[in-house]
Design a protein around this motif. Structure first.
Motif, PDB file in Angstrom:
ATOM      1  N   UNK A   4      11.516   7.653  -4.685  1.00  0.00           N
ATOM      2  CA  UNK A   4      11.379   6.389  -3.947  1.00  0.00           C
ATOM      3  C   UNK A   4      11.656   6.604  -2.454  1.00  0.00           C
ATOM      4  N   UNK A   7       8.705   8.397  -0.910  1.00  0.00           N
ATOM      5  CA  UNK A   7       7.572   7.498  -0.684  1.00  0.00           C
ATOM      6  C   UNK A   7       7.782   6.646   0.566  1.00  0.00           C
ATOM      7  N   UNK A   8       8.998   6.168   0.748  1.00  0.00           N
ATOM      8  CA  UNK A   8       9.281   5.339   1.926  1.00  0.00           C
ATOM      9  C   UNK A   8       9.144   6.165   3.202  1.00  0.00           C
ATOM     10  N   UNK A  11       5.632   7.002   4.315  1.00  0.00           N
ATOM     11  CA  UNK A  11       4.955   5.914   5.010  1.00  0.00           C
ATOM     12  C   UNK A  11       5.513   5.708   6.412  1.00  0.00           C
ATOM     13  N   UNK A  12       6.821   5.849   6.550  1.00  0.00           N
ATOM     14  CA  UNK A  12       7.469   5.602   7.836  1.00  0.00           C
ATOM     15  C   UNK A  12       8.649   6.551   7.996  1.00  0.00           C
ATOM     16  N   UNK A  15      12.056   5.240   9.307  1.00  0.00           N
ATOM     17  CA  UNK A  15      12.819   4.211   8.605  1.00  0.00           C
ATOM     18  C   UNK A  15      14.304   4.581   8.633  1.00  0.00           C
ATOM     19  N   UNK A  18      19.896   2.757   6.867  1.00  0.00           N
ATOM     20  CA  UNK A  18      20.335   1.447   6.395  1.00  0.00           C
ATOM     21  C   UNK A  18      19.190   0.691   5.708  1.00  0.00           C
ATOM     22  N   UNK A  19      17.986   0.758   6.270  1.00  0.00           N
ATOM     23  CA  UNK A  19      16.845   0.098   5.639  1.00  0.00           C
ATOM     24  C   UNK A  19      16.472   0.769   4.309  1.00  0.00           C
ATOM     25  N   UNK A  22      18.814  -0.470   1.778  1.00  0.00           N
ATOM     26  CA  UNK A  22      18.484  -1.835   1.356  1.00  0.00           C
ATOM     27  C   UNK A  22      17.352  -1.837   0.329  1.00  0.00           C
ATOM     28  N   UNK A  23      16.333  -1.051   0.610  1.00  0.00           N
ATOM     29  CA  UNK A  23      15.158  -1.081  -0.271  1.00  0.00           C
ATOM     30  C   UNK A  23      15.419  -0.382  -1.601  1.00  0.00           C
ATOM     31  N   UNK A 157      -0.933 -18.755  13.728  1.00  0.00           N
ATOM     32  CA  UNK A 157       0.523 -18.698  13.859  1.00  0.00           C
ATOM     33  C   UNK A 157       1.239 -19.258  12.627  1.00  0.00           C
ATOM     34  N   UNK A 158       0.791 -20.408  12.176  1.00  0.00           N
ATOM     35  CA  UNK A 158       1.440 -21.036  11.016  1.00  0.00           C
ATOM     36  C   UNK A 158       0.422 -21.615  10.045  1.00  0.00           C
ATOM     37  N   UNK A 160       0.447 -23.585   5.796  1.00  0.00           N
ATOM     38  CA  UNK A 160       1.315 -23.950   4.678  1.00  0.00           C
ATOM     39  C   UNK A 160       0.842 -23.295   3.388  1.00  0.00           C
ATOM     40  N   UNK A 161      -0.336 -22.644   3.432  1.00  0.00           N
ATOM     41  CA  UNK A 161      -0.806 -22.016   2.199  1.00  0.00           C
ATOM     42  C   UNK A 161      -0.446 -20.552   2.163  1.00  0.00           C
TER      43      UNK A 161
ATOM     44  N   UNK B  37       4.873 -17.138   9.980  1.00  0.00           N
ATOM     45  CA  UNK B  37       4.428 -18.451   9.536  1.00  0.00           C
ATOM     46  C   UNK B  37       3.223 -18.492   8.629  1.00  0.00           C
ATOM     47  N   UNK B 126       3.653 -26.154  -2.640  1.00  0.00           N
ATOM     48  CA  UNK B 126       2.437 -26.154  -1.820  1.00  0.00           C
ATOM     49  C   UNK B 126       1.967 -27.591  -1.591  1.00  0.00           C
ATOM     50  N   UNK B 302      12.795  -6.963   0.572  1.00  0.00           N
ATOM     51  CA  UNK B 302      14.202  -6.560   0.582  1.00  0.00           C
ATOM     52  C   UNK B 302      14.749  -6.524   2.009  1.00  0.00           C
ATOM     53  N   UNK B 303      13.943  -6.009   2.942  1.00  0.00           N
ATOM     54  CA  UNK B 303      14.408  -5.941   4.332  1.00  0.00           C
ATOM     55  C   UNK B 303      14.596  -7.335   4.912  1.00  0.00           C
TER      56      UNK B 303
END
Lengths: 161, 389
Positions: A4, A7-8, A11-12, A15, A18-19, A22-23, A157-158, A160-161, B37, B126, B302-303
């Motif tokens: 694991x 794999x992290x 990708x990065x 990282x 601490x991150x 967390x993961x 930006x925002x 609701x769906x 958002x 929703x 998680x982050x």
């Protein structure tokens, strides 16, 4: 070994411990220990940055050189592959199935440098019977990173769906 | 000039526009905003799927499909639902391909609701359920899910709200915006409660692929005897990053599906054919692509949860969908005010919990459909905002 974490990091590479903790749900000390262990075992060999060199005026020239060799009795392709790998100009060396035996990725400052290196160093090596040099003309994807994608986030930006 | 007020449909004109429209409008005009958002995957549709669509166009597959959807696609949907969620539906008579999950919710409600029927809607949820129930002539009955119940719908709360007029219960899990999921035992309790009634369950499972902590999505249709009263809604938008393709589906007992299909046949004709060909490939060949996206969502999840808790906003661990729903009660601010001031001061956009019902007061919705760097930056800014206020 901890797949694991691998794999992290694949990708990065930047990282943070601490991150990763967390993961994975491990403690930070545990993560550090695991990573050190995997470095020591040679599982983790380095952390590099994916760079689009073509964005610079002076970038590297790469070539994919296919090489045919006469394998040495008892040593097969090992001996020659390891010797080729030692050159500073060589980025990668792979043993291939098919027509060629080895694939060597060569990286130099200029086209002339690549030509000179192939002619003077690779082609003349004992047991090399032929080389075929193919220059890289453009990079589209490097180490999983699509170098073509520059589209901005067009999701707004925002919502609701 | 015409007196429009008197000629327009009363039911439609009486539907209230979303209360947070103002906030959305302000946010939309700002630049340099770091947004959490949007409830839409940042991943592009996997190339295999796009390629299948292109090939279908090249082959000239540009005509209507059957009303129910391509037979090939319905067969794949049946296989997929069996393989993933142990559901069993007949492609010929129990599956309908729709224009997104939204059309399916609308058509399902209109097919079952008679004027005055009550439809129970858990919130925060929703935004479409309430207006869609109203447009179908029904009466929305709101149940407020609570943080202490992990925002699940409990049988006890349900019991208090069931009346002889209850026609249906909407089950929006995994939940947008809370990230709550329902487990087998939760549905077993509900089964016990409604087994002697005619109540229909409308299960919106659009986030079914997105569950975490090793917990697989459970559809109520796979629990005990609930299948006969359940209408399952699902689609391709969230799981396969196919929001713009507008493709969903609904499954249920033949008797109900026949009515929904009739409605779909007259109002829609059929879902977009190109999208349907793409979807066949999505279901057949994209397990690995989906798994890679889910792994990335899990990392971000998680982050983000850790991040919110570390800056002092209490955030329970969401087990589904792609949203965190942290509490902002510790700031003493209302959700709307918090979001407006955060946007103004630190240019971070999150959605007030109240956008999803009054019970969302005291919470904000943060989407993790963003890169980890983006999420880190946003949380850092929110942390700075908390110190300033």
């Amino acid at each position: 070994m901890n797949v694991q974490i691998l794999k992290l990091l694949a990708k990065d590479a930047r990282m943070s411990i601490s991150d990763i903790a967390t993961v994975t749900g491990l403690g930070e000390a545990e993560v550090s220990a695991e990573i050190n262990e995997m470095k020591k075992d040679g599982l983790i060999r380095g952390f590099r940055t994916v760079i689009d060199w073509e964005k610079l005026d002076e970038f590297y020239v790469s070539a994919l050189v296919e090489i045919k060799v006469t394998p040495k009795p008892g040593l097969g392709f090992e001996d020659i592959a390891k010797k080729i790998a030692k050159f500073h100009e060589v980025e990668s060396v792979y043993l291939l199935s098919g027509d060629s035996d080895l694939c060597v990725i060569v990286k130099c400052k200029t086209f002339q440098d690549v030509s000179r290196f192939v002619a003077k160093e690779l082609a003349v090596m004992e047991s090399v019977t032929s080389t075929k040099t193919q220059f890289v003309m453009r990079r589209y994807k490097e180490l999983d990173v699509d170098l073509e994608v520059t589209d901005p986030d067009d999701r707004g930006i925002v919502s609701s769906c | 000039m015409l007196n429009y007020e008197s000629i327009l449909n009363d039911t439609i004109t009486e539907i209230q526009p979303s209360g947070i429209r103002k906030f959305f409008d302000i946010a939309a005009t700002m630049s340099d905003v770091i947004s959490l958002g949007v409830g839409e995957p940042d991943f592009e549709t996997p190339w295999k799927i796009r390629s299948a669509a292109i090939k279908s166009l090249e082959r000239g597959k540009t005509r209507y499909s059957s009303n129910r959807g391509l037979a090939e696609l319905r067969k794949e949907i049946a296989n997929y639902l069996r393989r993933k969620y142990s559901l069993s539906y007949e492609p010929e008579s129990e599956i309908l391909v729709t224009v997104g999950g939204s059309e399916a919710i609308d058509a399902a409600l209109r097919s079952i609701v008679n004027p005055g029927d009550e439809v129970i809607i858990p919130q925060p949820s929703y935004v479409c359920y309430v207006p869609m129930v109203q447009m179908a002539g029904g009466v929305p009955v709101i149940i407020e899910n609570k943080a202490e119940d992990d925002f699940k719908l409990t049988a006890a709360e349900l019991k208090e709200n069931i009346t002889p007029k209850t026609k249906a219960i909407i089950l929006p899990y995994p939940s947008n915006p809370t990230g709550a999921i329902m487990e087998r035992a939760d549905y077993e309790a509900i089964e016990k409660l409604i087994k002697d009634t005619d109540i229909i369950l409308l299960s919106d499972e659009i986030y079914a692929e997105l569950t975490f902590n090793g917990k697989k999505h459970v559809s109520p249709a796979a629990v005990g005897s609930l299948r006969e009263r359940t209408i399952v809604i699902n689609g391709f938008s969230k799981a396969f990053s196919m929001t713009g393709w507008r493709l969903g589906y609904t499954c249920g007992p033949k008797e109900i599906l026949t009515q929904i299909t009739k409605l779909h046949q007259y109002s829609i004709m059929c879902a977009p054919t190109t999208s349907q060909y793409a979807a066949v490939t999505a279901l057949r060949d994209c397990d690995e692509e989906v798994a890679a996206m889910m792994e990335e969502y899990d990392t971000r999840r998680k982050l983000m949860v850790k991040g919110f808790n570390s800056i002092g906003l209490e955030c329970r661990e969401p087990e589904g969908a792609f949203y965190a729903f942290p509490s902002i009660k510790s700031t003493g601010m209302m959700s709307g005010e918090f979001c407006e001031r955060l946007l103004e001061k630190e240019k971070v956009a999150v959605v007030p919990g109240t956008a999803f019902g009054e019970s969302g007061e005291g919470f904000i919705r943060a989407s993790y459909c963003y890169s980890t760097d983006h999420i880190r930056e946003a949380i850092e800014r929110i942390g700075r905002f908390l110190k300033e206020i």
